[in-house]
Each structure stands twice: as C-alpha cells, then as structure tokens.
Design a protein around this motif. Structure first.
Motif, PDB file in Angstrom:
ATOM      1  N   TYR A 139     -25.539  26.058 -24.990  1.00 49.75           N
ATOM      2  CA  TYR A 139     -24.923  24.784 -24.933  1.00 49.75           C
ATOM      3  C   TYR A 139     -25.440  23.765 -23.980  1.00 49.75           C
ATOM      4  O   TYR A 139     -25.323  22.536 -24.212  1.00 49.75           O
ATOM      5  N   GLN A 184     -28.680  22.435 -25.663  1.00 48.92           N
ATOM      6  CA  GLN A 184     -28.098  21.100 -26.428  1.00 48.92           C
ATOM      7  C   GLN A 184     -27.527  19.883 -26.042  1.00 48.92           C
ATOM      8  O   GLN A 184     -27.984  19.011 -26.386  1.00 48.92           O
ATOM      9  N   TYR A 185     -26.923  20.098 -24.872  1.00 52.80           N
ATOM     10  CA  TYR A 185     -26.593  18.955 -23.986  1.00 52.80           C
ATOM     11  C   TYR A 185     -27.840  18.349 -23.763  1.00 52.80           C
ATOM     12  O   TYR A 185     -27.743  16.662 -23.831  1.00 52.80           O
ATOM     13  N   ASP A 240     -30.778  18.009 -24.921  1.00 56.07           N
ATOM     14  CA  ASP A 240     -31.658  17.563 -25.942  1.00 56.07           C
ATOM     15  C   ASP A 240     -30.813  16.287 -26.709  1.00 56.07           C
ATOM     16  O   ASP A 240     -31.288  15.542 -27.244  1.00 56.07           O
ATOM     17  N   TYR A 241     -29.518  16.193 -26.699  1.00 61.09           N
ATOM     18  CA  TYR A 241     -28.778  15.339 -27.272  1.00 61.09           C
ATOM     19  C   TYR A 241     -28.805  14.201 -26.202  1.00 61.09           C
ATOM     20  O   TYR A 241     -29.241  13.029 -27.058  1.00 61.09           O
ATOM     21  N   HIS A 242     -28.753  14.342 -25.043  1.00 58.53           N
ATOM     22  CA  HIS A 242     -28.519  13.293 -24.274  1.00 58.53           C
ATOM     23  C   HIS A 242     -30.222  12.722 -23.771  1.00 58.53           C
ATOM     24  O   HIS A 242     -30.121  11.661 -23.332  1.00 58.53           O
ATOM     25  N   TYR A 243     -30.942  13.551 -23.843  1.00 56.66           N
ATOM     26  CA  TYR A 243     -32.384  13.356 -23.537  1.00 56.66           C
ATOM     27  C   TYR A 243     -33.221  13.695 -24.633  1.00 56.66           C
ATOM     28  O   TYR A 243     -34.142  14.542 -24.415  1.00 56.66           O
ATOM     29  N   PRO A 244     -33.354  13.073 -25.773  1.00 56.08           N
ATOM     30  CA  PRO A 244     -34.166  13.549 -26.732  1.00 56.08           C
ATOM     31  C   PRO A 244     -35.605  13.207 -26.816  1.00 56.08           C
ATOM     32  O   PRO A 244     -36.429  13.990 -27.489  1.00 56.08           O
ATOM     33  N   LYS A 281     -34.928  16.166 -17.100  1.00 55.24           N
ATOM     34  CA  LYS A 281     -34.314  17.229 -17.587  1.00 55.24           C
ATOM     35  C   LYS A 281     -34.630  18.689 -16.772  1.00 55.24           C
ATOM     36  O   LYS A 281     -33.862  19.482 -16.584  1.00 55.24           O
ATOM     37  N   PRO A 315     -36.353  22.370 -30.209  1.00 57.63           N
ATOM     38  CA  PRO A 315     -35.115  22.635 -29.514  1.00 57.63           C
ATOM     39  C   PRO A 315     -34.414  24.117 -29.746  1.00 57.63           C
ATOM     40  O   PRO A 315     -33.939  24.521 -28.965  1.00 57.63           O
TER      41      PRO A 315
END
Length: 200
Positions: free
Chosen positions: A80, A83-84, A86-90, A100, A163
C-alpha cells in the motif's frame, strides 16, 4: 520435437501466470507471497550460517515461521505504501524520485521497523518493557543499515521499474537485508523454550 513442444507450453504457462500474478486483481496476494517467502528464506540462510559457525545447535523452524509472519505484515505495508507513492507522485523525474526516496526513508522505514518489532513481540509474547528495550538496542542499527542500502536501491526502483514490480524488486534486494535483520533481531537473545541461545 516433444521437448520443443513442452518448452513452448511451459513458456506459455509461465507467461500467463506472470500476467495474472502481477495484474491489479492478484497483485496484493503476489506481493504478500513474495514478502512471506523471502523473509523465511532470509532467516533460513542466516540460521544455516549460525549453525555452521556453531552459534546455534540446529535450525529453529519456529523462528523462521515468525520471520515469515513478519514478512506478511510488512508486505502489506509495502504494497500500500508503493501504491500511495505512485498515486501521488506518478512522474519519473529526478526531483520526484528524490522526493519518493526521502519519504520512503523518513516515513516508511521507521514505520516498517515498528511493524516488524511489534509483530515479533506479539508472536514471542514479549512484554512492553522488553519490547521498548529491544527497540532501543536494535532499531538504530537496522535504520542505519537502511541508509546504506535503500537510497540507491530505491533510485533504481522509482526511476526504472514498473509499479507492479516494486515489491518484488524490494524483496529481492531485501533478501540480504532480511538476513541482517534476522541476525540483529536474534543477537544475544535469552534462552527460550522454542529458541535456543546463540553463542555470542
């Protein structure tokens, strides 16, 4: 001819397995399985060494299972957490990757270690005072080791990998770190019914 056909079928099976295992539907279970499996392998390797040099009389299966269970809990954290991030810093810019890495080192690493020690404390029926003492003695050693390994490792992870492969890569690199974690965790451990005392 039969060997070639068998090889093609095997390759086809592995490709389908790979696609399913790393698909969004099954990725969580794949990551947990990887984390549990490699945590147990790391401890088994460390115990093999300890037995070889005479620090323990025999392989302690209970210890290995406990390390595997700790792999389950921290595997959930890693799944998780990535995932967090990659979602907020793609983006894959150097600036984003450095952010990151810093978040990983300053937030996830301490939390990861806290989850590890708490999990093991529950499994070993450790008292709160014993847990605090163990954290004081061992957490800083593990955290210092984190800084020697993970900034460079995570640079590759965040910059180059897809990811869905982050936890697999993380656990592959972690295999050596898991051996070290097992060594630190069970260093100078008092005699217990299921855990023989080491010779250090």
């Amino acid at each position: 001819m039969a060997g070639r056909l068998l090889g093609k079928r095997l390759a086809h099976f592995l490709e389908r397995f790979h696609q399913a295992a790393f698909s969004p539907k099954y990725l969580f279970y794949t990551n947990i399985g990887i984390s549990v499996g490699l945590s147990m392998v790391g401890d088994a390797m460390e115990q093999t060494y300890e037995k070889m040099v005479g620090e323990i009389p025999e392989w302690n299966r209970t210890r290995t299972v406990r390390m595997g269970i700790s792999g389950l809990t921290v595997g959930v954290v890693c799944h998780y957490w990535y995932q967090y991030l990659d979602y907020h810093y793609p983006q894959r810019t150097l600036k984003t990757v450095i952010i990151k890495i810093l978040l990983d080192q300053f937030i996830c690493s301490p939390f990861y270690m806290a989850v590890f020690f708490l999990t093991m404390a529950v499994l070993e029926d450790t008292t709160w005072e014993e847990l605090k003492q163990e954290i004081r003695e061992k957490a800083l050693i593990l955290y210092a080791a984190e800084w020697t390994v993970w900034p460079v490792a995570q640079l590759i992870n965040f910059l180059l990998l897809k990811p869905q492969y982050r936890v697999l890569y993380d656990n592959t690199i972690s295999l050596g770190y898991d051996i070290f974690t097992s060594q630190v965790k069970y260093r100078k451990k008092p005699t217990e019914e299921v855990e023989p005392k080491k010779g250090k």
